[in-house]
Write an enzyme that holds these catalytic residues in place. Structure first.
Site, PDB file in Angstrom:
ATOM      1  N   GLY A 149       0.785  -1.233   0.000  1.00  0.00           N
ATOM      2  CA  GLY A 149       0.000   0.000   0.000  1.00  0.00           C
ATOM      3  C   GLY A 149       0.813   1.276   0.000  1.00  0.00           C
ATOM      4  N   ASN A 152      -1.387   7.346   1.441  1.00  0.00           N
ATOM      5  CA  ASN A 152      -2.438   8.368   1.460  1.00  0.00           C
ATOM      6  C   ASN A 152      -3.789   7.854   1.963  1.00  0.00           C
ATOM      7  OD1 ASN A 152      -2.680   6.848  -0.839  1.00  0.00           O
ATOM      8  ND2 ASN A 152      -3.264   8.549  -2.154  1.00  0.00           N
ATOM      9  N   SER A 177       2.602   1.148   3.639  1.00  0.00           N
ATOM     10  CA  SER A 177       3.732   2.073   3.492  1.00  0.00           C
ATOM     11  C   SER A 177       4.365   2.261   4.860  1.00  0.00           C
ATOM     12  CB  SER A 177       3.219   3.414   2.986  1.00  0.00           C
ATOM     13  OG  SER A 177       4.189   4.420   3.225  1.00  0.00           O
ATOM     14  N   SER A 228       3.616   4.553  -6.714  1.00  0.00           N
ATOM     15  CA  SER A 228       4.003   5.432  -7.817  1.00  0.00           C
ATOM     16  C   SER A 228       4.344   4.616  -9.063  1.00  0.00           C
ATOM     17  CB  SER A 228       5.210   6.254  -7.387  1.00  0.00           C
ATOM     18  OG  SER A 228       6.272   5.373  -7.091  1.00  0.00           O
ATOM     19  N   VAL A 229       4.424   5.284 -10.193  1.00  0.00           N
ATOM     20  CA  VAL A 229       4.758   4.594 -11.451  1.00  0.00           C
ATOM     21  C   VAL A 229       6.159   3.960 -11.382  1.00  0.00           C
ATOM     22  CG1 VAL A 229       5.126   4.903 -13.935  1.00  0.00           C
ATOM     23  CG2 VAL A 229       3.132   5.944 -12.818  1.00  0.00           C
ATOM     24  N   PRO A 230       7.186   4.650 -10.896  1.00  0.00           N
ATOM     25  CA  PRO A 230       8.509   3.998 -10.847  1.00  0.00           C
ATOM     26  C   PRO A 230       8.502   2.715 -10.005  1.00  0.00           C
ATOM     27  CG  PRO A 230       8.734   6.368 -10.500  1.00  0.00           C
ATOM     28  CD  PRO A 230       7.269   6.082 -10.510  1.00  0.00           C
ATOM     29  N   GLU A 249      -2.141  -0.100  -9.215  1.00  0.00           N
ATOM     30  CA  GLU A 249      -2.859   1.181  -9.093  1.00  0.00           C
ATOM     31  C   GLU A 249      -1.803   2.241  -8.883  1.00  0.00           C
ATOM     32  OE1 GLU A 249      -5.853   1.523  -9.707  1.00  0.00           O
ATOM     33  OE2 GLU A 249      -6.876  -0.360  -9.265  1.00  0.00           O
ATOM     34  N   GLY A 453      -1.533   2.114 -14.715  1.00  0.00           N
ATOM     35  CA  GLY A 453      -1.862   0.856 -14.052  1.00  0.00           C
ATOM     36  C   GLY A 453      -2.359  -0.254 -14.936  1.00  0.00           C
TER      37      GLY A 453
HETATM   38  P1  NDP Z   1       5.729   4.346  -3.564  1.00  0.00           P
HETATM   39  O1  NDP Z   1       5.639   3.911  -4.959  1.00  0.00           O
HETATM   40  O2  NDP Z   1       6.964   4.990  -3.092  1.00  0.00           O
HETATM   41  O3  NDP Z   1       5.479   3.100  -2.583  1.00  0.00           O
HETATM   42  C1  NDP Z   1       4.335   2.289  -2.658  1.00  0.00           C
HETATM   43  C2  NDP Z   1       4.549   1.042  -1.798  1.00  0.00           C
HETATM   44  O4  NDP Z   1       5.499   0.191  -2.433  1.00  0.00           O
HETATM   45  C3  NDP Z   1       5.109   1.345  -0.408  1.00  0.00           C
HETATM   46  O5  NDP Z   1       4.546   0.445   0.523  1.00  0.00           O
HETATM   47  C4  NDP Z   1       6.591   1.083  -0.611  1.00  0.00           C
HETATM   48  O6  NDP Z   1       7.242   0.797   0.587  1.00  0.00           O
HETATM   49  C5  NDP Z   1       6.547  -0.128  -1.525  1.00  0.00           C
HETATM   50  N1  NDP Z   1       7.770  -0.354  -2.294  1.00  0.00           N
HETATM   51  C6  NDP Z   1       8.734   0.538  -2.629  1.00  0.00           C
HETATM   52  N2  NDP Z   1       9.690  -0.073  -3.383  1.00  0.00           N
HETATM   53  C7  NDP Z   1       9.320  -1.372  -3.545  1.00  0.00           C
HETATM   54  C8  NDP Z   1       9.868  -2.505  -4.243  1.00  0.00           C
HETATM   55  N3  NDP Z   1      10.979  -2.408  -4.943  1.00  0.00           N
HETATM   56  N4  NDP Z   1       9.202  -3.679  -4.178  1.00  0.00           N
HETATM   57  C9  NDP Z   1       8.036  -3.790  -3.501  1.00  0.00           C
HETATM   58  N5  NDP Z   1       7.472  -2.760  -2.813  1.00  0.00           N
HETATM   59  C10 NDP Z   1       8.096  -1.557  -2.836  1.00  0.00           C
HETATM   60  O7  NDP Z   1       4.462   5.272  -3.357  1.00  0.00           O
HETATM   61  P2  NDP Z   1       4.050   6.168  -2.107  1.00  0.00           P
HETATM   62  O8  NDP Z   1       3.834   5.343  -0.896  1.00  0.00           O
HETATM   63  O9  NDP Z   1       5.025   7.297  -2.057  1.00  0.00           O
HETATM   64  O10 NDP Z   1       2.606   6.671  -2.590  1.00  0.00           O
HETATM   65  C11 NDP Z   1       2.431   7.698  -3.484  1.00  0.00           C
HETATM   66  C12 NDP Z   1       2.173   7.184  -4.890  1.00  0.00           C
HETATM   67  O11 NDP Z   1       1.116   6.249  -4.911  1.00  0.00           O
HETATM   68  C13 NDP Z   1       1.761   8.291  -5.813  1.00  0.00           C
HETATM   69  O12 NDP Z   1       2.547   8.292  -6.978  1.00  0.00           O
HETATM   70  C14 NDP Z   1       0.325   7.989  -6.168  1.00  0.00           C
HETATM   71  O13 NDP Z   1      -0.065   8.429  -7.406  1.00  0.00           O
HETATM   72  C15 NDP Z   1       0.231   6.520  -5.987  1.00  0.00           C
HETATM   73  N6  NDP Z   1      -1.116   6.149  -5.614  1.00  0.00           N
HETATM   74  C16 NDP Z   1      -1.909   5.512  -6.530  1.00  0.00           C
HETATM   75  C17 NDP Z   1      -3.201   5.186  -6.235  1.00  0.00           C
HETATM   76  C18 NDP Z   1      -4.054   4.463  -7.219  1.00  0.00           C
HETATM   77  O14 NDP Z   1      -4.990   3.824  -6.810  1.00  0.00           O
HETATM   78  N7  NDP Z   1      -3.781   4.513  -8.501  1.00  0.00           N
HETATM   79  C19 NDP Z   1      -3.779   5.514  -4.925  1.00  0.00           C
HETATM   80  C20 NDP Z   1      -2.874   6.157  -4.034  1.00  0.00           C
HETATM   81  C21 NDP Z   1      -1.587   6.447  -4.383  1.00  0.00           C
HETATM   82  P3  NDP Z   1       7.843   2.002   1.442  1.00  0.00           P
HETATM   83  O15 NDP Z   1       6.866   3.121   1.431  1.00  0.00           O
HETATM   84  O16 NDP Z   1       7.978   1.389   2.771  1.00  0.00           O
HETATM   85  O17 NDP Z   1       9.115   2.362   0.740  1.00  0.00           O
END
Ligand code: NDP
Length: 483
Positions: A149, A152, A177, A228-230, A249, A453
C-alpha cells in the site's frame, strides 16, 4: 488515544514482534510528535507471514462463499461501529483532517468489506452447452496474494485489496507504506474478531525491500500494488519473472476539462475536491484543469475566493478542512514543484508556499497561465498544487488532455450531454467523471490505463483479478478416433 499497537506485525491471527527489525516510527504530521514505534520485518518475520498465509490457504478456499462472506460483512459492521476511533487513528497516522477521515477512510473500507462479503456467495463458474456434450468453468482462488500500500489511504487501500482477495478464497500478506503503518493492523484485528481463520490476512511492516522480498517469493501467486509509477515498474517486472498476476494502481496527472457552459460553482467545487482533498495527496486528482476561455476569468475569481476560505489547522478539529502534508519528504517535493512553477513562468493565483503554521502545512496553491510543457503540468506532484490551463476548442482540449504517459482518471464539466459523452469516450483514462470529480464508490470499477496501471479494483471487475477460471469439457458421447 493510545496509538501504539501491541506489536509491529500481525501474523497467524495474532500480533507478532521481532525487535531485531530496523526501527520504524510513525509521526503525527500536524505536530511531529511520535505516535508509534515499530520495527520493520526481518527475513524471519517475512517467512513467518508467508508460511502462515500458505498454511491457511486450503482451509479458507474450502469454505463456502457464504461462510467467507459472513465474516467480511461482520468485519464491516465492526469497522462502522468503531469509525470514530479508526478515523482519529487514521488522522494521526496521515495528518488528513478528521472531517475527511470520518467519511472517507474506515467508512469506505467498511463499504468494501460489505460489498465483497455480499457477493462472495454468488461467485460461480458457468455452464456451457455443447450439443450432447457440455463444459463448465470453476472459479478458483489464485492462492497467496501480496498487497502493498501507499500512505495516502492506508485503511482504504488495505480493504480494497483484502476484501476481494478474501471473498474469492485467497489468503494475503499485506505491507503498508512505512509512513503509515497503523490502519492495516486495525483491519487485521477486526477481521480476526469477525471470525477470520488465523493466517488468512497478515500484515508485515517494512520499507521497500520487505515488499520486494514478498513479491519475489515463489509461493506468491498475485501482487497488488498501490504506489508510484517507478515503483510499479519495478514490482511489475519482479512479478513477471515469476509469471505472477498483478494489479497496479499507480499515479496520474489527470485532466479536468471545464467548458464555457458548465455550472460554474459545481466546476469550482470539483476542482477544489480534485486538488485539495487530503492536501492534494490523491492519485486520481484532476491536477490539470483545462478551462475554456469564456468562463476562465469568473472560474479563477471564484476558485481564488473559495480556496482562500479553506480552514487550515489542527486536523483533529472537525472544523478543519485542509491539513498538513504526510511527511517532510512529501512537503519538500511539493515546495520544489511550486518553485519550479514560478520559475517556469506560471502565474500564481493564490498560495505559493509554506503556510504560516509552519511544519508540514502548505498553502493550497493555484497556478494560472500554465502551459503544457511546464514541469508542473507534466509531472505528478502529489501535493496541493493546481494548474489551470486555458483552451478554446473541444478538439484541442482533448488532444492536450491525452498528451501524457498517465491515464488514471479524467473529468468533464458541461451542460451539453452529447459533448460530455463524446469527451469521456475520447479520454485515455480508466476512470472518468461527468459533472463531478473523484467519487469512487465501491460499486464502480477503479483503475488506470497507460502508465497509470493494470487491472481494476472494486466492483465485480475486481473478482476477475483475484480468481482464475478452470475449464472442464465433459464428454457425453462415444470418443471417435481416426485409427
Ligand atoms: P511508492 O511507490 O513509493 O510506494 C508504494 C509502496 O510500495 C510502499 O509500501 C513502498 O514501501 C513499496 N515499495 C517501494 N519499493 C518497492 C519494491 N521495490 N518492491 C516492492 N514494494 C516496494 O508510493 P508512495 O507510498 O510514495 O505513494 C504515493 C504514490 O502512490 C503516488 O505516486 C500515487 O499516485 C500513488 N497512488 C496511486 C493510487 C491508485 O490507486 N492509482 C492511490 C494512491 C496512491 P515504502 O513506502 O515502505 O518504501
Amino acid at each position: 488515544m493510545d496509538t501504539q499497537p501491541t506489536a509491529s506485525h500481525y501474523i497467524g491471527g495474532r500480533p507478532t514482534e521481532d525487535t531485531a527489525g530496523a526501527p520504524l516510527v510513525s509521526f503525527y504530521p500536524a505536530t511531529g510528535a511520535e505516535i508509534a514505534r515499530l520495527h520493520a520485518a526481518t527475513p524471519a518475520v517475512v517467512e513467518q507471514a508467508l508460511s502462515a498465509a500458505e498454511t491457511a490457504r486450503a482451509g479458507w478456499a474450502a469454505m463456502t462463499g457464504s461462510e467467507r462472506g459472513r465474516i467480511l460483512r461482520r468485519a464491516a459492521e465492526i469497522m462502522r461501529d468503531r469509525n470514530r476511533d479508526l478515523s482519529i487513528l487514521e488522522t494521526m497516522d496521515t495528518g488528513k483532517p478528521l472531517q475527511e477521515t470520518l467519511v472517507a477512510d474506515a467508512a469506505s473500507g467498511a463499504d468494501c468489506l460489505e460489498y465483497f462479503g455480499a457477493i462472495a456467495a454468488g461467485l460461480t463458474g458457468e455452464h456451457i452447452p455443447l450439443g450432447a456434450d457440455f463444459a463448465y468453468t470453476i472459479r478458483e482462488p489464485l492462492g497467496l496474494c501480496v498487497g502493498i500500500g501507499a500512505w495516502n489511504y492506508p485503511t482504504q487501500i488495505a480493504c480494497w485489496k483484502a476484501a476481494p482477495a478474501l471473498a474469492c478464497g485467497n489468503t494475503m500478506v499485506f505491507k503498508p507504506s512505512e509512513v503509515t503503518p497503523l490502519g492495516a493492523l486495525k483491519l487485521a484485528e477486526i477481521l480476526t474478531e469477525a471470525g477470520l481463520p488465523a493466517g488468512v490476512f497478515n500484515v508485515v511492516q517494512g520499507f521497500g525491500e520487505v515488499g520486494a522480498a514478498l513479491v519475489a517469493d515463489p509461493r506468491v501467486a498475485k501482487v497488488s500494488l498501490t504506489g508510484s509509477v517507478p515503483t510499479g515498474r519495478k514490482v511489475y517486472a519482479a512479478a513477471a519473472a515469476g509469471m505472477k498476476n498483478v494489479t497496479m494502481e499507480l499515479g496520474g496527472k489527470s485532466p479536468l476539462i471545464v467548458f464555457d457552459d458548465a455550472n460554474l460553482e459545481d466546476a469550482v467545487s470539483a476542482a477544489i475536491n480534485g486538488n485539495f482533498y487530503s492536501s492534494g495527496q490523491v492519485c486520481s486528482n484532476g491536477t490539470r484543469v483545462f478551462v475554456q476561455k469564456g468562463i476562465l476569468p469568473s472560474f479563477l475569481d471564484r476558485l481564488k475566493a473559495r480556496t482562500e476560505a479553506a480552514t487550515i489547522g489542527d486536523p483533529l478539529d472537525e472544523a478543519t478542512n485542509f491539513g498538513p502534508m504526510v511527511s517532510e519528504a512529501q512537503r519538500d517535493i511539493a515546495l520544489a514543484y511550486i518553485a519550479k512553477g514560478v520559475e517556469e513562468g506560471a502565474r500564481l493565483v493564490t498560495g505559493g508556499g509554506a503556510h504560516a503554521l509552519g511544519g508540514l502545512f502548505l498553502e493550497p496553491t493555484v497556478f494560472a497561465e500554465v502551459t503544457d510543457e511546464m514541469t508542473i503540468a507534466r509531472e505528478e506532484i502529489f501535493g496541493p498544487v493546481m494548474s489551470v490551463l486555458a483552451f478554446e476548442t473541444e478538439e484541442e482540449a482533448l488532444a492536450r488532455a491525452n498528451a501524457t504517459e498517465f491515464g488514471l482518471a479524467a473529468g468533464v464539466f458541461t451542460r451539453d450531454l452529447a459533448r460530455a459523452h463524446r469527451v469521456v469516450a475520447a479520454f485515455e483514462a480508466g476512470t472518468c467523471w461527468i459533472n463531478t470529480y473523484n467519487l469512487t464508490p465501491i460499486e464502480m470499477p477503479f483503475g488506470g490505463v497507460k502508465a497509470s496501471g493494470v487491472g481494476r479494483e472494486n466492483a465485480h471487475a475486481a473478482i476477475d483479478h483475484y480468481s482464475q477460471l478452470k475449464s472442464v469439457y465433459v464428454g457425453m458421447t462415444p470418443v471417435e478416433a481416426p485409427f
